[in-house]
Design a protein around this motif. Structure first.
Motif, PDB file in Angstrom:
ATOM      1  N   LEU A  54       0.823  -1.207   0.000  1.00 31.55           N
ATOM      2  CA  LEU A  54       0.000   0.000   0.000  1.00 31.55           C
ATOM      3  C   LEU A  54       0.857   1.257   0.000  1.00 31.55           C
ATOM      4  CD1 LEU A  54      -2.772  -1.102   2.523  1.00 31.55           C
ATOM      5  CD2 LEU A  54      -3.112  -0.577   0.099  1.00 31.55           C
ATOM      6  N   THR A  55       1.951   1.238   0.745  1.00 32.95           N
ATOM      7  CA  THR A  55       2.853   2.395   0.780  1.00 32.95           C
ATOM      8  C   THR A  55       3.452   2.655  -0.598  1.00 32.95           C
ATOM      9  OG1 THR A  55       3.389   1.917   3.095  1.00 32.95           O
ATOM     10  CG2 THR A  55       4.855   3.407   1.913  1.00 32.95           C
ATOM     11  N   VAL A  56       3.892   1.576  -1.257  1.00 36.47           N
ATOM     12  CA  VAL A  56       4.475   1.721  -2.591  1.00 36.47           C
ATOM     13  C   VAL A  56       3.437   2.263  -3.575  1.00 36.47           C
ATOM     14  CG1 VAL A  56       5.455   0.463  -4.549  1.00 36.47           C
ATOM     15  CG2 VAL A  56       6.227  -0.047  -2.227  1.00 36.47           C
ATOM     16  N   MET A  57       2.220   1.704  -3.528  1.00 37.14           N
ATOM     17  CA  MET A  57       1.168   2.182  -4.433  1.00 37.14           C
ATOM     18  C   MET A  57       0.798   3.636  -4.136  1.00 37.14           C
ATOM     19  SD  MET A  57      -1.440  -1.031  -5.034  1.00 37.14           S
ATOM     20  CE  MET A  57      -1.758  -1.347  -3.301  1.00 37.14           C
ATOM     21  N   GLY A  58       0.794   3.993  -2.848  1.00 33.42           N
ATOM     22  CA  GLY A  58       0.519   5.379  -2.489  1.00 33.42           C
ATOM     23  C   GLY A  58       1.565   6.322  -3.042  1.00 33.42           C
ATOM     24  N   LEU A  59       2.840   5.918  -2.948  1.00 33.54           N
ATOM     25  CA  LEU A  59       3.917   6.756  -3.483  1.00 33.54           C
ATOM     26  C   LEU A  59       3.818   6.894  -4.988  1.00 33.54           C
ATOM     27  CD1 LEU A  59       6.873   5.396  -1.297  1.00 33.54           C
ATOM     28  CD2 LEU A  59       5.896   7.702  -1.209  1.00 33.54           C
ATOM     29  N   ILE A  60       3.484   5.797  -5.666  1.00 34.78           N
ATOM     30  CA  ILE A  60       3.367   5.857  -7.127  1.00 34.78           C
ATOM     31  C   ILE A  60       2.221   6.781  -7.531  1.00 34.78           C
ATOM     32  CG2 ILE A  60       2.800   4.516  -9.185  1.00 34.78           C
ATOM     33  CD1 ILE A  60       4.259   2.138  -7.886  1.00 34.78           C
ATOM     34  N   SER A  61       1.074   6.640  -6.856  1.00 33.02           N
ATOM     35  CA  SER A  61      -0.103   7.425  -7.249  1.00 33.02           C
ATOM     36  C   SER A  61       0.101   8.915  -7.018  1.00 33.02           C
ATOM     37  CB  SER A  61      -1.332   6.940  -6.473  1.00 33.02           C
ATOM     38  OG  SER A  61      -1.209   7.247  -5.094  1.00 33.02           O
ATOM     39  N   ARG A  62       0.879   9.279  -6.008  1.00 35.33           N
ATOM     40  CA  ARG A  62       1.067  10.700  -5.699  1.00 35.33           C
ATOM     41  C   ARG A  62       2.302  11.303  -6.360  1.00 35.33           C
ATOM     42  NH1 ARG A  62      -3.309   8.238  -3.416  1.00 35.33           N
ATOM     43  NH2 ARG A  62      -4.398   9.625  -1.951  1.00 35.33           N
ATOM     44  N   LEU A  63       3.340  10.491  -6.587  1.00 36.80           N
ATOM     45  CA  LEU A  63       4.599  11.042  -7.095  1.00 36.80           C
ATOM     46  C   LEU A  63       4.744  10.920  -8.604  1.00 36.80           C
ATOM     47  CD1 LEU A  63       7.089   9.733  -4.361  1.00 36.80           C
ATOM     48  CD2 LEU A  63       6.278  12.067  -4.674  1.00 36.80           C
ATOM     49  N   TRP A  64       3.957  10.070  -9.238  1.00 38.06           N
ATOM     50  CA  TRP A  64       4.106   9.869 -10.676  1.00 38.06           C
ATOM     51  C   TRP A  64       3.828  11.176 -11.426  1.00 38.06           C
ATOM     52  CZ3 TRP A  64       0.411  10.236 -14.637  1.00 38.06           C
ATOM     53  CH2 TRP A  64       0.872   9.842 -15.901  1.00 38.06           C
ATOM     54  N   GLY A  65       4.847  11.667 -12.120  1.00 36.65           N
ATOM     55  CA  GLY A  65       4.703  12.867 -12.939  1.00 36.65           C
ATOM     56  C   GLY A  65       4.230  14.089 -12.174  1.00 36.65           C
ATOM     57  N   PHE A  66       4.601  14.189 -10.890  1.00 35.54           N
ATOM     58  CA  PHE A  66       4.046  15.291 -10.101  1.00 35.54           C
ATOM     59  C   PHE A  66       4.693  16.643 -10.422  1.00 35.54           C
ATOM     60  CE2 PHE A  66       7.807  14.428  -7.833  1.00 35.54           C
ATOM     61  CZ  PHE A  66       8.042  15.386  -6.863  1.00 35.54           C
TER      62      PHE A  66
ATOM     63  N   ARG B 208       6.916  20.570  -4.400  1.00 40.34           N
ATOM     64  CA  ARG B 208       5.734  19.704  -4.354  1.00 40.34           C
ATOM     65  C   ARG B 208       5.996  18.372  -3.659  1.00 40.34           C
ATOM     66  NH1 ARG B 208       3.688  20.610 -10.658  1.00 40.34           N
ATOM     67  NH2 ARG B 208       2.971  22.784 -10.390  1.00 40.34           N
ATOM     68  N   LEU B 209       7.241  18.118  -3.275  1.00 40.36           N
ATOM     69  CA  LEU B 209       7.600  16.798  -2.752  1.00 40.36           C
ATOM     70  C   LEU B 209       6.937  16.491  -1.415  1.00 40.36           C
ATOM     71  CD1 LEU B 209       9.264  14.217  -2.993  1.00 40.36           C
ATOM     72  CD2 LEU B 209      11.159  15.418  -1.864  1.00 40.36           C
ATOM     73  N   LEU B 210       7.036  17.401  -0.431  1.00 37.23           N
ATOM     74  CA  LEU B 210       6.517  17.106   0.908  1.00 37.23           C
ATOM     75  C   LEU B 210       5.005  16.904   0.918  1.00 37.23           C
ATOM     76  CD1 LEU B 210       8.734  19.373   3.191  1.00 37.23           C
ATOM     77  CD2 LEU B 210       8.854  16.909   2.862  1.00 37.23           C
ATOM     78  N   PRO B 211       4.211  17.746   0.225  1.00 32.58           N
ATOM     79  CA  PRO B 211       2.777  17.447   0.159  1.00 32.58           C
ATOM     80  C   PRO B 211       2.481  16.100  -0.485  1.00 32.58           C
ATOM     81  CG  PRO B 211       3.183  19.719  -0.491  1.00 32.58           C
ATOM     82  CD  PRO B 211       4.520  19.062  -0.382  1.00 32.58           C
ATOM     83  N   ALA B 212       3.252  15.741  -1.523  1.00 26.72           N
ATOM     84  CA  ALA B 212       3.029  14.453  -2.187  1.00 26.72           C
ATOM     85  C   ALA B 212       3.373  13.289  -1.266  1.00 26.72           C
ATOM     86  CB  ALA B 212       3.853  14.383  -3.471  1.00 26.72           C
ATOM     87  N   LEU B 213       4.483  13.386  -0.542  1.00 25.97           N
ATOM     88  CA  LEU B 213       4.855  12.324   0.400  1.00 25.97           C
ATOM     89  C   LEU B 213       3.813  12.190   1.505  1.00 25.97           C
ATOM     90  CD1 LEU B 213       8.711  12.879   0.799  1.00 25.97           C
ATOM     91  CD2 LEU B 213       7.552  11.027  -0.424  1.00 25.97           C
ATOM     92  N   ALA B 214       3.335  13.335   2.012  1.00 29.86           N
ATOM     93  CA  ALA B 214       2.311  13.297   3.058  1.00 29.86           C
ATOM     94  C   ALA B 214       1.043  12.631   2.546  1.00 29.86           C
ATOM     95  CB  ALA B 214       2.011  14.714   3.542  1.00 29.86           C
ATOM     96  N   GLY B 215       0.644  12.962   1.318  1.00 35.65           N
ATOM     97  CA  GLY B 215      -0.538  12.337   0.746  1.00 35.65           C
ATOM     98  C   GLY B 215      -0.360  10.850   0.539  1.00 35.65           C
ATOM     99  N   ALA B 216       0.831  10.446   0.122  1.00 32.55           N
ATOM    100  CA  ALA B 216       1.098   9.018  -0.095  1.00 32.55           C
ATOM    101  C   ALA B 216       1.055   8.238   1.214  1.00 32.55           C
ATOM    102  CB  ALA B 216       2.454   8.849  -0.771  1.00 32.55           C
ATOM    103  N   LEU B 217       1.585   8.806   2.287  1.00 28.46           N
ATOM    104  CA  LEU B 217       1.624   8.111   3.574  1.00 28.46           C
ATOM    105  C   LEU B 217       0.251   8.020   4.235  1.00 28.46           C
ATOM    106  CD1 LEU B 217       4.972   9.500   5.029  1.00 28.46           C
ATOM    107  CD2 LEU B 217       4.542   7.253   4.021  1.00 28.46           C
ATOM    108  N   CYS B 218      -0.709   8.808   3.763  1.00 30.34           N
ATOM    109  CA  CYS B 218      -2.072   8.685   4.295  1.00 30.34           C
ATOM    110  C   CYS B 218      -2.671   7.323   3.967  1.00 30.34           C
ATOM    111  CB  CYS B 218      -2.960   9.787   3.724  1.00 30.34           C
ATOM    112  SG  CYS B 218      -2.610  11.433   4.383  1.00 30.34           S
ATOM    113  N   VAL B 219      -2.200   6.686   2.906  1.00 33.44           N
ATOM    114  CA  VAL B 219      -2.729   5.370   2.514  1.00 33.44           C
ATOM    115  C   VAL B 219      -2.391   4.314   3.567  1.00 33.44           C
ATOM    116  CG1 VAL B 219      -2.706   3.588   0.739  1.00 33.44           C
ATOM    117  CG2 VAL B 219      -2.671   6.012   0.073  1.00 33.44           C
ATOM    118  N   PRO B 220      -1.116   4.100   3.922  1.00 32.70           N
ATOM    119  CA  PRO B 220      -0.837   3.124   4.990  1.00 32.70           C
ATOM    120  C   PRO B 220      -1.379   3.546   6.351  1.00 32.70           C
ATOM    121  CG  PRO B 220       1.179   4.290   4.349  1.00 32.70           C
ATOM    122  CD  PRO B 220       0.139   4.628   3.340  1.00 32.70           C
ATOM    123  N   LEU B 221      -1.482   4.838   6.606  1.00 36.28           N
ATOM    124  CA  LEU B 221      -2.057   5.278   7.880  1.00 36.28           C
ATOM    125  C   LEU B 221      -3.519   4.854   7.989  1.00 36.28           C
ATOM    126  CD1 LEU B 221      -0.617   8.896   8.361  1.00 36.28           C
ATOM    127  CD2 LEU B 221      -0.060   6.855   9.672  1.00 36.28           C
ATOM    128  N   ALA B 222      -4.258   4.971   6.888  1.00 37.36           N
ATOM    129  CA  ALA B 222      -5.658   4.539   6.898  1.00 37.36           C
ATOM    130  C   ALA B 222      -5.756   3.049   7.190  1.00 37.36           C
ATOM    131  CB  ALA B 222      -6.307   4.866   5.555  1.00 37.36           C
TER     132      ALA B 222
END
Length: 727
Positions: A22-34, A105-119
């Protein structure tokens, strides 16, 4: 001694593959082409200005909230080597090569990605199955609005991250309570709860809603502990002190630290510091500090001073006079004294200078040694250029007929004698013998004859007509009408007058002030003032094209166009996953109806579900349903311009409620194998629908690929959505 080396050192670790995936998928979904688009997207035009000011160490005030979120964005700029040189004036403007888009844009994207494993972890800590936890994480992963908000230099994803971190930390702490109280891990999660709460509040004041919810839950849990007879009074006291330290004292300290770092970084004067007091401005490098550095501290008889009104809004202004007089009759037919005008002028000018005179002496210079003016002393204020005395009498003010006109007295040899004695009252005095101090003292001038207080009424009302050069009105206000900051003044520029002759004095008034005393505010004084400005300074709310009401959010009847490609149809919108939003609303409704049903049945001593399942149901509703309520309902009471992104924290909690309700229905209402199989099939079909909607709207979530005109029209699922069609 080295016998332990005969055997290999082995480290074993448990790895939750679901969590890693889930963490990897979260990072991909938020960081891809950001980094696309390499242009200013919506509120990046707003936050980018503050990042540039951080890079240049220039002080600013943002009335939208505390500085921690801005500092995190500025940290991204610092890590990318941003120099702050970019003009943030237009949405869609192309970034120059010196702007490190990826780091901003990196820190907002990382924060958004980490919300996935937190959920995932939150639902698991609520003691629901890993399947339900995985489903919650998938819903957060595939939520288009959360993806859009995470991929740009915006604060909502950072806010949601700290909110979820605070909730997870508290749940982990609570689950350790029975078996590992006061252990290292128990302390770690408790302290992390407080720190995460203060970080959430430090990003945006919306974080305060979740903080209050967690304090309420912690208070309820402690109330239950009080009834536990197995705990001694000493143990209860220790638990109480630990919670007070971790959830109240430490968050306050962390919150203060945000402002300490903020003020330490922004030490240079800038355009925003004009709304601060003179003392605050003088503490900044440049600006007022260049003028006031080294001025005499104590105001004495003979001092030459400028008086700034403390209110400072909608604009700062100084007590001012000029040779022009009030008109004999105003436009409405009322008469005036025809005395010399006294106004509050919003610019520095030589006519802002006044001389503090002892009524019992004629000299207008400071004696040797100087005689300081104290609280309660009677003074006369002489206008430096025209040498006329500040005066008020029982004549109606031009714009405020219920107040007295303030003027500089001209002797017309008529039956209107001068009334020019004023009593100095130091509002922020520590004792009744305090000396009037430059910049630091806030004073009121009370007219001896009429007890009226010198007040800049124009700062909260209209300006004078053309005959008053559109300057702000100054009046004498009766004390009985109460206290207001518009009645308070402070000395900003100050010198000891040395010239008795008027021509020499005029030259002196035009010269810069440089003496031998400097003044510094303490951190707490600066924090208190800045915090008060943030809470009370509100820009006028204007209707925005994409503003909305809180009622529009539940059914997503609105959207926000974030960016439009200048030539193609590529565009980015803040649009949610329709399937997820509808399901979240349905889950909240089902939870409410089931809870009411269970409560009614339990009142009749009918228990449809086991007690442990009931406690699980209530606790999950308190966290997820309560999180939705506290982050959504307050917006109905707010008088501010609202946007769809304000709903995202509440939506996140509502999404977490979906798997809670689904598992409950499966465990307690689907009693046969056939029903469970059919229910599982429905869930698979529903998840496929969620994924389909995610894919359908991903072009306007990621901004690529560019869609054709028919494809864009096909995305307008609701008539209220504003999908941009290029003509």
């Amino acid at each position: 001694m080295l016998g332990f080396l005969k055997e290999p050192v082995v480290v074993t670790a448990k790895i939750n593959v679901n969590l890693v995936a889930l963490t990897v998928m979260g990072l991909i979904s938020r960081l891809w082409g950001f980094c696309y688009p390499r242009a200013v997207v919506f509120d990046e035009v707003y936050y980018g200005q503050f990042v540039s000011l951080y890079m240049k160490r220039i002080f600013f005030v943002d009335d939208s909230g505390p500085p921690f979120g801005h500092m995190l964005l500025a940290l991204g700029g610092y890590l990318g080597g941003f120099d702050g040189n970019f003009l943030w004036n237009r949405i869609g403007a192309e970034y120059s090569m010196n702007v490190p888009v990826w780091s901003l844009r990196l820190l907002p994207a990382l924060a958004g990605a980490l919300c996935v494993p937190l959920a995932y972890q939150i639902v698991a800590e609520l003691h629901f199955s890993h399947c339900a936890a995985f489903g919650a994480a998938l819903l957060i992963l595939l939520e288009n609005s959360l993806i859009t908000q995470s991929r740009f230099m915006l604060l909502e994803s950072i806010l949601i991250f700290f909110i979820l971190l605070a909730v997870l930390s508290y749940l982990k702490f609570y689950n350790l309570q029975k078996h590992s109280a006061f252990s290292g891990s128990w302390w770690f999660w408790l302290l992390l709860t407080g720190v995460a709460c203060s970080c959430a509040v430090g990003v945006k004041y919306m974080g305060l809603f979740t903080y209050m919810l967690l304090l309420a839950i912690a208070g309820l849990h402690f109330w239950h502990m009080i009834g536990d007879q197995s705990l001694s009074n000493v143990s209860l006291l220790c638990h109480f002190l630990a919670r007070g330290l971790a959830l109240i004292i430490i968050p306050m300290g962390v919150y203060l630290s945000f402002f300490y770092v903020h003020l330490a970084l922004l030490y240079r004067s800038g355009p925003h510091d004009q709304i601060m007091t003179s003392a605050f401005q003088a503490s900044l490098e440049g600006g007022l500090a260049r003028i006031t550095q080294g001025q005499p501290l104590e105001v004495a008889y003979g001092s030459q001073i400028t008086l700034r009104n403390v209110l400072g809004k909608p604009m700062q202004c100084w007590l001012h006079s000029h040779t022009n007089t009030y008109p004999i009759r105003y436009e409405n037919g009322r008469g005036s004294s025809h005395q010399q005008q006294v106004t509050c002028y919003p610019f520095k000018d030589v006519n802002n200078w006044w001389i503090v005179k002892d009524p019992g002496m004629q000299q207008l210079v400071v004696s040797n040694p100087p005689r300081p003016v104290r609280h309660g002393h009677i003074v006369q204020l002489v206008h430096g250029i025209t040498t006329r005395y500040l005066n008020t009498h029982d004549v109606a003010a031009p714009l405020s007929p219920h107040s007295q006109e303030v003027s500089c007295y001209i002797d017309y040899n008529i039956s209107m004698p001068a009334q020019n004695l004023w009593r100095v009252e130091i509002v922020n005095r520590e004792s009744d013998t305090d000396v009037w101090k430059t910049i630091l003292s806030e004073v009121r001038f009370v007219h001896v004859n009429t007890s009226a207080v010198l007040k800049a009424s124009g700062v909260i009302g209209a300006s004078l007509p053309e005959w008053g050069y559109r300057q702000l009105e100054v009046v004498g206000e009766k004390l009985s009408k109460g206290y207001h900051q518009s009645m308070v003044w402070n000395v900003e520029e100050h010198r000891y007058g040395k010239s008795q002759e008027q021509k020499e004095r005029e030259v002196e008034l035009h010269s810069p002030t440089q003496m031998d005393i400097s003044k510094n505010l303490s951190f707490m004084a600066k924090f208190t003032e800045l915090q008060w400005k943030i809470l009370t300074l509100k820009n006028e709310d204007t209707e925005h094209k994409y503003s909305s009401s809180a009622l529009d959010w539940i059914t997503m009847d609105t959207n926000i166009a974030y960016w439009l490609h200048p030539t193609s149809g590529a565009q980015i919108h803040l649009l949610g996953n329709v399937a997820t939003w509808a399901s979240a609303n349905a889950a909240a409704l089902v939870y409410l109806c089931l809870s009411l049903w269970y409560l009614l049945r339990r009142r009749r001593k009918i228990y449809d579900i086991p007690e442990d399942a009931w406690q699980l149901w209530v606790s999950a509703g308190g966290v997820c349903g309560g999180g939705w309520a506290v982050n959504y309902l307050p917006f109905f009471l707010m008088e501010k311009t609202l946007f769809l992104y304000h709903y995202l924290p509440a939506l996140t909690f509502q999404i977490l409620l979906i798997p809670v309700v689904l598992q409950h229905l499966s465990d307690h209402l689907c009693r046969s194998v056939l029903l469970k199989s059919m229910f599982s099939a429905l869930i698979v079909a529903w998840l496929s629908w969620v994924y389909f909607v995610y894919c359908t709207f991903s072009p306007v979530t990621y901004g690529q690929p560019a869609l054709s005109l028919p494809e864009l029209k096909a995305l307008r699922w609701k008539d209220t959505w504003n999908i941009l069609i290029r003509k």
